[in-house]
Design a protein around this motif. Sequence first.
Motif, short mmCIF file in Angstrom:
data_model
loop_
_atom_site.label_atom_id
_atom_site.label_comp_id
_atom_site.label_asym_id
_atom_site.label_seq_id
_atom_site.Cartn_x
_atom_site.Cartn_y
_atom_site.Cartn_z
N LEU A 1 3.04 11.43 -4.50
CA LEU A 1 2.58 11.61 -3.12
C LEU A 1 2.94 10.38 -2.31
CD1 LEU A 1 0.88 13.20 -0.99
CD2 LEU A 1 -1.10 11.91 -1.81
N GLN A 2 3.68 10.59 -1.23
CA GLN A 2 4.02 9.49 -0.33
C GLN A 2 2.90 9.31 0.69
OE1 GLN A 2 6.64 7.17 -0.03
NE2 GLN A 2 5.20 6.39 1.50
N PRO A 3 2.22 8.15 0.70
CA PRO A 3 1.17 7.93 1.69
C PRO A 3 1.72 8.00 3.12
CG PRO A 3 1.09 6.24 -0.02
CD PRO A 3 2.38 7.00 -0.20
N THR A 4 1.00 8.69 3.98
CA THR A 4 1.46 8.88 5.36
C THR A 4 0.49 8.28 6.39
OG1 THR A 4 0.36 11.02 5.51
CG2 THR A 4 2.65 11.02 4.77
N TYR A 5 -0.67 7.85 5.94
CA TYR A 5 -1.69 7.42 6.90
C TYR A 5 -1.34 6.10 7.57
CZ TYR A 5 -4.43 11.02 4.57
OH TYR A 5 -4.87 12.21 4.05
N LEU A 6 -1.57 6.07 8.87
CA LEU A 6 -1.31 4.86 9.65
C LEU A 6 -2.47 3.87 9.49
CD1 LEU A 6 0.15 6.56 12.84
CD2 LEU A 6 1.39 5.18 11.19
N PRO A 7 -2.26 2.60 9.82
CA PRO A 7 -3.23 1.54 9.50
C PRO A 7 -4.67 1.79 9.92
CG PRO A 7 -1.17 0.54 10.17
CD PRO A 7 -1.01 2.02 10.37
N PHE A 8 -4.90 2.30 11.15
CA PHE A 8 -6.27 2.45 11.59
C PHE A 8 -6.94 3.70 11.03
CE2 PHE A 8 -5.20 -0.70 14.90
CZ PHE A 8 -6.30 -1.53 14.74
N PRO B 1 0.79 -1.23 0.00
CA PRO B 1 0.00 0.00 0.00
C PRO B 1 0.82 1.29 0.00
CG PRO B 1 -0.81 -1.55 1.66
CD PRO B 1 0.50 -2.07 1.17
N TYR B 2 1.99 1.24 0.65
CA TYR B 2 2.72 2.49 0.89
C TYR B 2 3.69 2.88 -0.22
CZ TYR B 2 0.78 2.68 5.60
OH TYR B 2 -0.09 2.77 6.67
N MET B 3 3.47 2.36 -1.40
CA MET B 3 4.26 2.84 -2.54
C MET B 3 3.82 4.27 -2.89
SD MET B 3 4.68 -0.36 -5.17
CE MET B 3 2.95 -0.28 -5.63
N TYR C 1 1.72 -2.74 12.26
CA TYR C 1 2.37 -1.71 11.44
C TYR C 1 3.81 -2.07 11.04
CZ TYR C 1 4.06 2.91 9.97
OH TYR C 1 4.60 3.94 9.26
N ILE C 2 4.64 -2.40 12.03
CA ILE C 2 6.06 -2.56 11.73
C ILE C 2 6.33 -3.78 10.85
CG2 ILE C 2 8.35 -2.99 12.73
CD1 ILE C 2 7.52 -1.30 15.12
N ILE C 3 5.82 -4.95 11.24
CA ILE C 3 6.12 -6.17 10.47
C ILE C 3 5.49 -6.15 9.07
CG2 ILE C 3 5.77 -8.67 10.38
CD1 ILE C 3 6.22 -8.76 13.39
N PRO C 4 4.18 -5.88 8.95
CA PRO C 4 3.59 -5.97 7.61
C PRO C 4 3.93 -4.81 6.69
CG PRO C 4 1.92 -5.38 9.21
CD PRO C 4 3.15 -5.67 9.98
N PHE C 5 4.25 -3.64 7.24
CA PHE C 5 4.44 -2.47 6.38
C PHE C 5 5.83 -1.85 6.52
CE2 PHE C 5 -0.22 -2.36 7.43
CZ PHE C 5 -0.65 -2.81 6.18
#
Length: 431
Positions: A133-140, A122-124, A282-286
């Motif tokens: 645009l670099q996505p900045t939104y956190l998972p929730f 997702p964070y490409m 957040y850390i492991i999957p992204f």
Amino acid sequence: MKRVKLKKTNSIVLLAGLIILEISFTTILRNTWLSPSANGIVLFLLSLLIGFFPFIFPGDGKSVNDKLIKTNLSKYFWLFLIGLNFLFWVRYIHLYPVRVQESDIIPTIELLVKRQQAGIFPYMIISEWGYDLQPTYLPFTWMPFHLTEFMMIDYRYLVFASWLLLCYYLYRKFIVGNRTTYGQLILLLLFQAVFWLFLFYGDLTFVRTVELMIVTYYCFFLFSLESKNTWLIALSLLICLLSRYSLAVWVPFFFLLSIKDSGMRQTMKWVTVVLAGILLIYIIPFLSVDFSIFLRGIKAYASAAAGEWRGQSWQAATEKPFQLFRGTGLAAYFYDHSEGSVEQKIGLYKNIHLVSIILVTALLCGWYFIAGRKQKFYMPLIASASLKIYFSFFYGFIMTPYVYLFIVPVITSLLVLYYFMQQSGISQNSA
């Protein structure tokens, strides 16, 4: 910190008055009586007063007898209000459809969801809209919208559903068998008033954002504090931390409050759950896929804020930046009264923002070690009030003071009022 004794009723009326002023100057009175700079300063000072209020005016130690009253506000009336809210929300989302040219919040969330469902990281960088645009939104902030994508409905219906859930919780909490207290009735009406005033007088961007959902997260975290349920506190705090960074610097002070209130063992339980949740969600999957996305996200936010400081594309070069002069935050005053180029002003203001939130958290921790740990206090109240003080600086010095963002500190004020009434004995009907 010197404490001033007032009668409980006087204290509550005064605090409620300050909150009503804050709501008014954020919405219906914003930039009407005062200039944008002055309005931002007044809001900052009101916010600080509300946060410091429980520290300075603890009351006279006498409980206010706020008797249960029979109310005609039956469940049908509250269903009518919710229906009215829904009609207004639907009207506004149809009047103001999501367009990436006007707000990229929902489009970014939609793209993140669709990427994950397609098995794409997702964070490409997003380049679909003619710029990077670099996505900045956190998972929730974006993951809950898998539900709306599955249902193929406007994402903003889930935003409203989160607010609906909060309203239902408040009704169940405050109205018991058609009986409530005057204090709780005022709180219910203030929550309703905030929603309508931000919808009608806040900012048209409000209906193109997910801020109502963020507000719901914070409310459930603060409400969870009176339950003393370690797992509930951990889950609600985790959701807050994985939706916005804004809370993170304040957490060490909450850690100290939790140790005093619940002991080290219970405190370490929620700390463990929160850290494990951040790691697993957040850390492991992204983040582990590309650790640079965190820093790139911060740079992207700073770049977007810098663009707002230079003004909108439709503004003349001599005009002041539109988003800075909406009457919220201190950016307008700083823009007018600081020296140097726009780039220098941005750099200095960004540093002030960071230093201020770190310093205020350090001062709160200092208060705890010097005086707080020796005093008896109602932990949910001090947690809410300290968060309000922290938000005064976080939102007061935020780089781009979008009006819709300020619903979070405004609703936090209502939680301060709720717990102040709880401590005062005025609000004893909680379910």
